[in-house]
Write an enzyme that holds these catalytic residues in place. Sequence first.
Site, PDB file in Angstrom:
ATOM      1  N   CYS A   8      19.358  -5.527  33.493  1.00  0.00           N
ATOM      2  CA  CYS A   8      20.198  -5.877  32.168  1.00  0.00           C
ATOM      3  C   CYS A   8      18.845  -5.708  30.943  1.00  0.00           C
ATOM      4  O   CYS A   8      19.563  -5.541  29.864  1.00  0.00           O
ATOM      5  CB  CYS A   8      20.464  -7.233  31.867  1.00  0.00           C
ATOM      6  SG  CYS A   8      21.679  -7.809  33.329  1.00  0.00           S
ATOM      7  N   HIS A  38      21.491  -9.396  24.877  1.00  0.00           N
ATOM      8  CA  HIS A  38      22.463  -9.129  25.976  1.00  0.00           C
ATOM      9  C   HIS A  38      23.365  -9.913  26.421  1.00  0.00           C
ATOM     10  O   HIS A  38      23.205 -11.162  26.226  1.00  0.00           O
ATOM     11  CB  HIS A  38      21.261  -8.912  27.492  1.00  0.00           C
ATOM     12  CG  HIS A  38      22.144  -8.767  28.802  1.00  0.00           C
ATOM     13  ND1 HIS A  38      22.955  -7.547  28.943  1.00  0.00           N
ATOM     14  CD2 HIS A  38      22.311  -9.671  29.644  1.00  0.00           C
ATOM     15  CE1 HIS A  38      23.465  -7.839  30.071  1.00  0.00           C
ATOM     16  NE2 HIS A  38      22.929  -8.834  30.553  1.00  0.00           N
ATOM     17  N   ASN A  77      29.811  -8.304  31.703  1.00  0.00           N
ATOM     18  CA  ASN A  77      28.505  -8.081  31.452  1.00  0.00           C
ATOM     19  C   ASN A  77      28.200  -6.608  31.746  1.00  0.00           C
ATOM     20  O   ASN A  77      28.435  -6.355  33.139  1.00  0.00           O
ATOM     21  CB  ASN A  77      27.733  -9.010  32.545  1.00  0.00           C
ATOM     22  CG  ASN A  77      26.360  -8.969  32.615  1.00  0.00           C
ATOM     23  OD1 ASN A  77      25.737  -7.898  32.102  1.00  0.00           O
ATOM     24  ND2 ASN A  77      25.535  -9.871  33.226  1.00  0.00           N
TER      25      ASN A  77
HETATM   26  N1  ACO Z   1      36.293 -19.388  39.084  1.00  0.00           N
HETATM   27  C1  ACO Z   1      36.457 -20.696  39.342  1.00  0.00           C
HETATM   28  N2  ACO Z   1      35.421 -21.264  39.792  1.00  0.00           N
HETATM   29  C2  ACO Z   1      34.398 -20.816  40.044  1.00  0.00           C
HETATM   30  C3  ACO Z   1      34.075 -19.511  39.785  1.00  0.00           C
HETATM   31  C4  ACO Z   1      35.388 -18.690  39.298  1.00  0.00           C
HETATM   32  N3  ACO Z   1      35.137 -17.356  38.997  1.00  0.00           N
HETATM   33  N4  ACO Z   1      32.972 -18.880  39.961  1.00  0.00           N
HETATM   34  C5  ACO Z   1      32.120 -20.141  40.163  1.00  0.00           C
HETATM   35  N5  ACO Z   1      32.806 -21.201  40.354  1.00  0.00           N
HETATM   36  C6  ACO Z   1      32.757 -22.423  40.897  1.00  0.00           C
HETATM   37  C7  ACO Z   1      31.584 -22.722  41.649  1.00  0.00           C
HETATM   38  O1  ACO Z   1      31.920 -22.499  43.058  1.00  0.00           O
HETATM   39  C8  ACO Z   1      31.196 -23.948  41.342  1.00  0.00           C
HETATM   40  O2  ACO Z   1      32.088 -24.889  42.126  1.00  0.00           O
HETATM   41  P1  ACO Z   1      31.382 -26.499  43.009  1.00  0.00           P
HETATM   42  O3  ACO Z   1      30.931 -27.069  41.713  1.00  0.00           O
HETATM   43  O4  ACO Z   1      32.622 -26.954  43.382  1.00  0.00           O
HETATM   44  O5  ACO Z   1      30.449 -25.584  43.800  1.00  0.00           O
HETATM   45  C9  ACO Z   1      31.530 -24.377  39.805  1.00  0.00           C
HETATM   46  O6  ACO Z   1      32.365 -23.251  39.537  1.00  0.00           O
HETATM   47  C10 ACO Z   1      30.065 -24.384  39.146  1.00  0.00           C
HETATM   48  O7  ACO Z   1      29.640 -22.954  39.236  1.00  0.00           O
HETATM   49  P2  ACO Z   1      28.404 -22.730  38.904  1.00  0.00           P
HETATM   50  O8  ACO Z   1      27.456 -21.304  39.441  1.00  0.00           O
HETATM   51  O9  ACO Z   1      27.210 -23.847  38.497  1.00  0.00           O
HETATM   52  O10 ACO Z   1      28.994 -22.141  37.501  1.00  0.00           O
HETATM   53  P3  ACO Z   1      28.155 -21.833  36.058  1.00  0.00           P
HETATM   54  O11 ACO Z   1      28.523 -22.791  35.030  1.00  0.00           O
HETATM   55  O12 ACO Z   1      26.573 -21.663  36.478  1.00  0.00           O
HETATM   56  O13 ACO Z   1      28.560 -20.328  35.704  1.00  0.00           O
HETATM   57  C11 ACO Z   1      27.828 -18.031  35.768  1.00  0.00           C
HETATM   58  C12 ACO Z   1      28.431 -19.326  36.804  1.00  0.00           C
HETATM   59  C13 ACO Z   1      28.897 -17.671  34.950  1.00  0.00           C
HETATM   60  C14 ACO Z   1      27.321 -16.954  36.773  1.00  0.00           C
HETATM   61  C15 ACO Z   1      26.463 -18.707  35.309  1.00  0.00           C
HETATM   62  O14 ACO Z   1      25.741 -19.110  36.062  1.00  0.00           O
HETATM   63  C16 ACO Z   1      25.837 -17.398  34.631  1.00  0.00           C
HETATM   64  O15 ACO Z   1      26.253 -16.873  33.412  1.00  0.00           O
HETATM   65  N6  ACO Z   1      24.709 -17.064  35.002  1.00  0.00           N
HETATM   66  C17 ACO Z   1      23.755 -16.176  34.478  1.00  0.00           C
HETATM   67  C18 ACO Z   1      24.041 -14.924  34.566  1.00  0.00           C
HETATM   68  C19 ACO Z   1      22.930 -13.917  34.100  1.00  0.00           C
HETATM   69  O16 ACO Z   1      22.308 -14.013  33.223  1.00  0.00           O
HETATM   70  N7  ACO Z   1      22.688 -12.743  34.948  1.00  0.00           N
HETATM   71  C20 ACO Z   1      21.905 -11.851  34.427  1.00  0.00           C
HETATM   72  C21 ACO Z   1      21.940 -10.424  34.374  1.00  0.00           C
HETATM   73  S1  ACO Z   1      22.937  -9.820  35.863  1.00  0.00           S
HETATM   74  C22 ACO Z   1      22.070  -8.399  36.046  1.00  0.00           C
HETATM   75  O17 ACO Z   1      20.650  -8.355  35.765  1.00  0.00           O
HETATM   76  C23 ACO Z   1      22.742  -7.433  36.557  1.00  0.00           C
END
Ligand code: ACO
Length: 330
Positions: free
Chosen positions: A116, A257, A287
Amino acid sequence: MAARLPIRILGTGTYLPETVRDNQYFVDYLDTSNEWILTRTGIRERRCAAKDEFTSTLAAKAGQQALDDAGLTIDDIDVIICGTATGDHGFPATATFVQAELGGRDIPSFDVGAACAGFLHAMMTGVGFLASGIYQRALVIGAEVLTRFAKNEDRSTVVLFGDGAGAAIIGKTDNPRQGILYADLGCDGSKANLITLPAGGSRLPASEMTVAERLHTLHMRGREVYKFAVNKMQELIDHALAETGLTPADLKLVIPHQSNLRIIESAREKMGLPREKVVVNIDRYGNTSAASVPMGLDEARRNGILQEGDLVLMVAIGAGLCWATMIMRL
Ligand code: ACO
């Protein structure tokens, strides 16, 4: 960075595939909801490349638009640098196909892998060539077809990503006000396993097992990346402002980003900036990794939000974990 680097943007461009994929697409086959995706990420829809479009196709179209915007042709360009994590092949570099597509000849054309943060790493590579006098103009691109590397059955990643490309042409400037006032690249390799595409490389070559276990798709420990990114983005912005003696109010625009709207909003609130001063395109494009920052830059220039003389701060964090910050006066 001690001194201003006399480099400016000559033109920018964007290419987005036509197909729009909304959140309902995932609701139809996964245990997810529009509400979860929207509130946890800020994404409403994303673009998907057509079957006959590859990362180089998107990159070349954005590159051509940047050339047109600058009033230049590929013959005016000395080097093509493409930031991508989802290239056409393991090798050769995606930039080689971009060169061919744009009708270029013999100029160096290579990729930079910083996920990214790839566009800003590519920019800094180009800036280095220009500042040293080796080259006069660089075509710098951030392009991804991430939807092709998403694990369709993994609701925690597949909903996040979109396809797109952004490009910028950079060249020297004689205007003493213009230039790059600050640039910083970094990486914490101890966190390299937080976002990976595990198979297909020398560590884990392709096999029946890697295909069966879906190891050619993107794997991310999202919560850990989130915690890192939300703090790091703030740290990077604070450091850039402290080093340049600028305040958030001095900036015309911040282009972060786009990995999660909550990360962007957190940074915006801490800077005390109004919404219109921080670029958001994740709602429309998801993203797009290396493409998100150059697409934001291009849109802001085209809308007239960013004009010559304006100060812009660009910041990105991605797999590696890598990061990059740049403050530029256009
Ligand atoms: N729909 C419904 N529920 C979901 C989904 C979905 N699509 N995805 C995850 N959940 C659930 C999980 O299973 C979890 O359930 P549980 O509590 O029963 O276990 C709950 O939602 C919370 O999951 P988290 O992973 O803690 O959710 P979070 O709020 O952290 O959001 C996300 C997830 C969006 C991926 C977030 O962590 C994020 O944005 N991370 C950073 C991503 C990033 O910066 N990436 C870098 C660039 S990528 C690259 O370099 C190619």
